[in-house]
Design a protein around this motif. Sequence first.
Motif, PDB file in Angstrom:
ATOM      1  N   ILE A   2       0.975  -1.512  -0.013  1.00  0.00           N
ATOM      2  CA  ILE A   2       0.447   0.201  -0.028  1.00  0.00           C
ATOM      3  C   ILE A   2       0.910   1.452  -0.459  1.00  0.00           C
ATOM      4  N   ILE A   3       1.465   1.728   1.176  1.00  0.00           N
ATOM      5  CA  ILE A   3       2.630   2.194   1.249  1.00  0.00           C
ATOM      6  C   ILE A   3       3.511   2.985   0.051  1.00  0.00           C
ATOM      7  N   ALA A   4       3.747   1.336  -1.466  1.00  0.00           N
ATOM      8  CA  ALA A   4       4.526   1.337  -2.352  1.00  0.00           C
ATOM      9  C   ALA A   4       3.518   1.848  -2.784  1.00  0.00           C
ATOM     10  N   ILE A   5       2.116   1.324  -3.081  1.00  0.00           N
ATOM     11  CA  ILE A   5       1.492   2.335  -4.274  1.00  0.00           C
ATOM     12  C   ILE A   5       0.638   3.516  -4.056  1.00  0.00           C
ATOM     13  N   LEU A   6       1.023   4.262  -3.268  1.00  0.00           N
ATOM     14  CA  LEU A   6       0.407   5.942  -2.910  1.00  0.00           C
ATOM     15  C   LEU A   6       1.397   6.128  -2.509  1.00  0.00           C
ATOM     16  N   HIS A   7       2.318   5.736  -2.773  1.00  0.00           N
ATOM     17  CA  HIS A   7       4.193   6.588  -3.199  1.00  0.00           C
ATOM     18  C   HIS A   7       4.357   7.252  -4.441  1.00  0.00           C
ATOM     19  N   GLN A   8       3.529   6.633  -5.594  1.00  0.00           N
ATOM     20  CA  GLN A   8       3.565   7.418  -7.233  1.00  0.00           C
ATOM     21  C   GLN A   8       2.060   7.356  -6.508  1.00  0.00           C
ATOM     22  N   GLU A   9       1.244   8.043  -6.190  1.00  0.00           N
ATOM     23  CA  GLU A   9      -0.129   8.501  -6.366  1.00  0.00           C
ATOM     24  C   GLU A   9      -1.618   8.264  -5.610  1.00  0.00           C
ATOM     25  N   LYS A  10      -2.060   8.797  -5.331  1.00  0.00           N
ATOM     26  CA  LYS A  10      -2.965   9.002  -5.383  1.00  0.00           C
ATOM     27  C   LYS A  10      -3.510   7.672  -4.886  1.00  0.00           C
ATOM     28  N   LYS A  11      -4.760   7.177  -4.447  1.00  0.00           N
ATOM     29  CA  LYS A  11      -5.679   6.027  -5.129  1.00  0.00           C
ATOM     30  C   LYS A  11      -6.586   5.789  -4.454  1.00  0.00           C
ATOM     31  N   TYR A  12      -7.791   5.647  -4.901  1.00  0.00           N
ATOM     32  CA  TYR A  12      -9.559   5.767  -4.193  1.00  0.00           C
ATOM     33  C   TYR A  12      -9.692   3.904  -3.557  1.00  0.00           C
ATOM     34  N   VAL A  13     -10.159   3.631  -2.437  1.00  0.00           N
ATOM     35  CA  VAL A  13     -10.599   1.925  -1.976  1.00  0.00           C
ATOM     36  C   VAL A  13     -10.488   0.988  -3.386  1.00  0.00           C
ATOM     37  N   SER A  14     -11.097   1.260  -4.322  1.00  0.00           N
ATOM     38  CA  SER A  14     -11.196   0.146  -5.056  1.00  0.00           C
ATOM     39  C   SER A  14     -10.128   0.013  -6.469  1.00  0.00           C
ATOM     40  N   GLN A  15      -9.800   1.481  -6.327  1.00  0.00           N
ATOM     41  CA  GLN A  15      -8.126   1.046  -7.351  1.00  0.00           C
ATOM     42  C   GLN A  15      -7.377   0.252  -6.335  1.00  0.00           C
ATOM     43  N   LEU A  16      -6.818   0.808  -4.704  1.00  0.00           N
ATOM     44  CA  LEU A  16      -5.894  -0.255  -4.157  1.00  0.00           C
ATOM     45  C   LEU A  16      -6.761  -1.805  -4.101  1.00  0.00           C
ATOM     46  N   ALA A  17      -7.683  -1.894  -3.988  1.00  0.00           N
ATOM     47  CA  ALA A  17      -8.692  -3.637  -3.598  1.00  0.00           C
ATOM     48  C   ALA A  17      -7.947  -4.139  -4.699  1.00  0.00           C
ATOM     49  N   ARG A  18      -8.333  -3.519  -5.912  1.00  0.00           N
ATOM     50  CA  ARG A  18      -8.037  -4.040  -7.429  1.00  0.00           C
ATOM     51  C   ARG A  18      -6.392  -4.281  -7.333  1.00  0.00           C
ATOM     52  N   GLU A  19      -5.527  -3.277  -7.376  1.00  0.00           N
ATOM     53  CA  GLU A  19      -4.056  -3.780  -7.480  1.00  0.00           C
ATOM     54  C   GLU A  19      -3.574  -4.573  -7.212  1.00  0.00           C
ATOM     55  N   LEU A  20      -4.595  -4.933  -5.596  1.00  0.00           N
ATOM     56  CA  LEU A  20      -3.182  -5.850  -4.189  1.00  0.00           C
ATOM     57  C   LEU A  20      -4.257  -6.945  -4.460  1.00  0.00           C
ATOM     58  N   GLY A  21      -5.489  -6.980  -4.704  1.00  0.00           N
ATOM     59  CA  GLY A  21      -5.936  -8.441  -5.196  1.00  0.00           C
ATOM     60  C   GLY A  21      -6.607  -9.317  -3.452  1.00  0.00           C
ATOM     61  N   ILE A  22      -6.825  -7.832  -3.247  1.00  0.00           N
ATOM     62  CA  ILE A  22      -7.640  -8.069  -1.841  1.00  0.00           C
ATOM     63  C   ILE A  22      -8.967  -7.689  -1.521  1.00  0.00           C
ATOM     64  N   SER A  23     -10.041  -7.774  -0.626  1.00  0.00           N
ATOM     65  CA  SER A  23     -11.793  -7.052  -0.768  1.00  0.00           C
ATOM     66  C   SER A  23     -11.093  -6.432   0.197  1.00  0.00           C
ATOM     67  N   ARG A  24     -12.031  -5.387  -0.797  1.00  0.00           N
ATOM     68  CA  ARG A  24     -12.687  -3.801  -0.119  1.00  0.00           C
ATOM     69  C   ARG A  24     -12.420  -4.167   2.093  1.00  0.00           C
ATOM     70  N   PRO A  25     -13.156  -4.995   2.922  1.00  0.00           N
ATOM     71  CA  PRO A  25     -12.952  -4.647   3.756  1.00  0.00           C
ATOM     72  C   PRO A  25     -11.228  -4.805   4.736  1.00  0.00           C
ATOM     73  N   LEU A  26     -11.460  -5.918   3.596  1.00  0.00           N
ATOM     74  CA  LEU A  26      -9.947  -6.299   4.456  1.00  0.00           C
ATOM     75  C   LEU A  26      -8.848  -5.330   4.495  1.00  0.00           C
ATOM     76  N   LEU A  27      -8.807  -4.447   2.676  1.00  0.00           N
ATOM     77  CA  LEU A  27      -7.973  -3.712   2.476  1.00  0.00           C
ATOM     78  C   LEU A  27      -8.593  -2.405   3.861  1.00  0.00           C
ATOM     79  N   TYR A  28      -9.268  -2.312   4.089  1.00  0.00           N
ATOM     80  CA  TYR A  28     -10.023  -1.232   5.150  1.00  0.00           C
ATOM     81  C   TYR A  28      -9.354  -1.406   6.238  1.00  0.00           C
ATOM     82  N   LEU A  29      -9.255  -2.516   6.769  1.00  0.00           N
ATOM     83  CA  LEU A  29      -8.260  -2.844   7.733  1.00  0.00           C
ATOM     84  C   LEU A  29      -6.703  -2.342   7.773  1.00  0.00           C
ATOM     85  N   HIS A  30      -6.282  -2.274   7.121  1.00  0.00           N
ATOM     86  CA  HIS A  30      -4.778  -2.726   6.526  1.00  0.00           C
ATOM     87  C   HIS A  30      -4.687  -0.553   6.326  1.00  0.00           C
ATOM     88  N   LEU A  31      -5.517  -0.229   5.758  1.00  0.00           N
ATOM     89  CA  LEU A  31      -5.611   0.903   5.566  1.00  0.00           C
ATOM     90  C   LEU A  31      -5.793   1.717   6.924  1.00  0.00           C
TER      91      LEU A  31
END
Length: 103
Positions: A21-50
């Motif tokens: 997540i840090i590496a991705i956001l180092h490039q540019e800001k992202k919205y939740v769905s973009q991050l979830a797709r890039e990481l290949g994880i569910s949004r609920p799991l992503l929210y826990l990490h965020l």
Amino acid sequence: MSGNDLIKLLDALSNPFRFKIIAILHQEKKYVSQLARELGISRPLLYLHLQKLEEVELIKGHHEISETGKAMKYYELNSFNIVLNEQIIADLAENLSIKKRKD
């Protein structure tokens, strides 16, 4: 920074998804769905990490309205520089809270 703050920070960095997540956001800001797709994880799991990264102020989230009028939550990286050596650990360890185990 206290010893407890350092432990929380290191804990937040101890997960590979949070590292990515840090590496991705180092490039540019992202919205939740973009991050979830890039990481290949569910949004609920992503929210826990965020949440874990937000708690130690490595990232910040904010809402923006898309061109279609939809509210989207974006995340971006806060600038940080972590200096860590044996002297810092020794100094911070003096005030560290250690939880007693319940047997």
